[in-house]
Design an enzyme around this catalytic site. Sequence first.
Site: not given
Length: 75
Positions: A46-49
């Site tokens: 979820g880091a990119g999100d």
Amino acid sequence: MARGIVRSGHAEHVAVTLGYLGAILVSPEGELRLPAIEVEVRSAVGAGDSFLGAATFALTSGQSIKAAFRLGLAA
């Protein structure tokens, strides 16, 4: 690759996240490289999100592209 996308006119700005190395923002004016913020990593899921969500929020709130990039990196 990001520079090529901007130079070709396919995008005005391209942000590339680099994990523990930080991120880079490429625009016609040049590049902005920021280091990663040191935190205890439990998962990168979820880091990119999170980056995209925070940057999008900042842009739709009227902040500059550089401010949005910084907020995205902090997310």
